[in-house]
Design a protein around this motif. Structure first.
Motif, PDB file in Angstrom:
ATOM      1  N   VAL A  19       0.860  -1.183   0.000  1.00  0.00           N
ATOM      2  CA  VAL A  19       0.000   0.000   0.000  1.00  0.00           C
ATOM      3  C   VAL A  19       0.895   1.232   0.000  1.00  0.00           C
ATOM      4  O   VAL A  19       1.803   1.354   0.827  1.00  0.00           O
ATOM      5  N   LEU A  20       0.647   2.127  -0.915  1.00  0.00           N
ATOM      6  CA  LEU A  20       1.407   3.371  -1.011  1.00  0.00           C
ATOM      7  C   LEU A  20       0.490   4.524  -0.610  1.00  0.00           C
ATOM      8  O   LEU A  20      -0.548   4.734  -1.233  1.00  0.00           O
ATOM      9  N   ILE A  21       0.870   5.235   0.439  1.00  0.00           N
ATOM     10  CA  ILE A  21       0.013   6.289   0.985  1.00  0.00           C
ATOM     11  C   ILE A  21       0.768   7.608   1.032  1.00  0.00           C
ATOM     12  O   ILE A  21       1.884   7.686   1.554  1.00  0.00           O
ATOM     13  N   TYR A  22       0.152   8.649   0.484  1.00  0.00           N
ATOM     14  CA  TYR A  22       0.691   9.996   0.618  1.00  0.00           C
ATOM     15  C   TYR A  22       0.058  10.654   1.836  1.00  0.00           C
ATOM     16  O   TYR A  22      -1.160  10.766   1.921  1.00  0.00           O
ATOM     17  N   THR A  23       0.914  11.050   2.764  1.00  0.00           N
ATOM     18  CA  THR A  23       0.442  11.711   3.973  1.00  0.00           C
ATOM     19  C   THR A  23       0.980  13.136   4.013  1.00  0.00           C
ATOM     20  O   THR A  23       2.018  13.440   3.411  1.00  0.00           O
ATOM     21  N   PHE A  24       0.243  13.997   4.727  1.00  0.00           N
ATOM     22  CA  PHE A  24       0.619  15.398   4.846  1.00  0.00           C
ATOM     23  C   PHE A  24       0.498  15.795   6.323  1.00  0.00           C
ATOM     24  O   PHE A  24      -0.454  16.483   6.714  1.00  0.00           O
ATOM     25  N   PRO A  25       1.433  15.349   7.172  1.00  0.00           N
ATOM     26  CA  PRO A  25       1.308  15.558   8.626  1.00  0.00           C
ATOM     27  C   PRO A  25       1.133  17.019   9.026  1.00  0.00           C
ATOM     28  O   PRO A  25       0.460  17.308  10.021  1.00  0.00           O
ATOM     29  N   SER A  26       1.702  17.932   8.264  1.00  0.00           N
ATOM     30  CA  SER A  26       1.606  19.345   8.631  1.00  0.00           C
ATOM     31  C   SER A  26       0.190  19.882   8.495  1.00  0.00           C
ATOM     32  O   SER A  26      -0.124  20.952   9.022  1.00  0.00           O
ATOM     33  N   LEU A  27      -0.693  19.146   7.798  1.00  0.00           N
ATOM     34  CA  LEU A  27      -2.070  19.605   7.613  1.00  0.00           C
ATOM     35  C   LEU A  27      -3.002  19.149   8.735  1.00  0.00           C
ATOM     36  O   LEU A  27      -4.158  19.560   8.774  1.00  0.00           O
ATOM     37  N   GLY A  28      -2.525  18.275   9.613  1.00  0.00           N
ATOM     38  CA  GLY A  28      -3.381  17.858  10.730  1.00  0.00           C
ATOM     39  C   GLY A  28      -3.491  16.355  10.875  1.00  0.00           C
ATOM     40  O   GLY A  28      -2.938  15.577  10.093  1.00  0.00           O
TER      41      GLY A  28
END
Length: 261
Positions: free
Chosen positions: A55-64
């Motif tokens: 599974v390839l997941i794009y995460t954006f931790p700075s957004l919450g």
């Protein structure tokens, strides 16, 4: 066991996917388009069965919080892989319906779609603002199998989308953290399980004692069982617990708790 890896910058193999993700976001409203201006962390989750694509997941931790992958989600995905027969043993003339609520990045639902393939129809849900990111993660992982969709679902509101009802299984991970959300989460779970045959799996990392109040309230409507407890020293209390919930046969309709003192 699932193996998870993070990379702060896209590798050569991932650059095209990242550009594709941002290109598809170009039609969104300005406040949603901010995804393309922040750093993505690519999380790759590998299954024990190497024949199944990771599974390839794009995460954006700075957004919450909703744009991150959480430990409980990884362990619930592992539970799916280790207990596939439980999800595929239902005799049906159509795909098994699986609903992932509070999905965030969509990682658990995407894992289910990869593991079970055409035997299931998965829907990942969360508040509307994160649906575009879930949809892009689905596109990156689909590999030609059209067995997963994304849809908005707001806890505590009447469910108007009939496709979200009459599920065989409901999945949720790391959804028990704010006490102010406990009652609307229970309200939504009660509405989703009116048929009485739906089984719920919730993975939770214990953080606060107040979480016990959720399980006490949930026990009014559901039979709650611990199906697995995984030791993980990186967690605040050292473990993640996976619970199963089944609607009680004599459970009442949902009633808002009396908050008057």
């Amino acid at each position: 066991m699932l193996e998870s890896q993070e990379t702060a910058e896209p590798s050569i193999d991932h650059e095209e996917n990242l550009e594709f993700l941002f290109e598809k976001l170009s039609h969104l409203q300005p406040e949603e388009r901010k995804l393309s201006s922040v750093d993505a962390i690519i999380q790759t989750v590998k299954f024990t069965d190497e024949s199944i694509a990771p599974v390839l997941i794009y995460t954006f931790p700075s957004l919450g919080l909703r744009y991150r992958c959480w430990t409980s989600a990884l362990y619930l995905s592992r539970y799916l892989e280790c207990n596939q027969s439980e999800f595929l043993s239902i005799e049906m003339d159509r795909p098994v319906k699986i609903l992932d609520i509070g999905s965030g990045t969509g990682i658990v639902g995407i894992a289910a779609s990869k593991l079970f393939g055409r035997h299931v129809q998965v829907t990942v849900t969360d508040v509307a603002e994160v649906v575009p990111n879930m949809m892009k993660n689905i596109e990156v992982n689909q590999n030609g199998i059209d067995n997963i969709t994304a849809a908005p679902l707001v806890w505590g509101e009447k469910i108007m989308n009939a496709d979200l009802l009459h599920q065989n299984f409901i999945l949720a991970s790391d959804v028990i953290y704010y006490e102010e959300l406990f009652d609307i989460l229970i309200q939504t779970l009660v509405e989703l399980t009116e048929s009485g045959s739906t089984k719920i799996f919730i993975a939770a990392e214990k953080r606060k004692r107040v979480e016990n109040r959720f399980w006490k309230r949930a026990a009014k409507y559901f039979v709650v069982k611990v199906v697995e407890q995984i030791e993980d020293k990186s967690c605040e209390h050292g473990y993640v617990t996976i619970y199963s919930l089944i609607r009680k046969a004599n459970a009442p309709q949902y009633q808002k708790p009396n908050t008057h003192k």
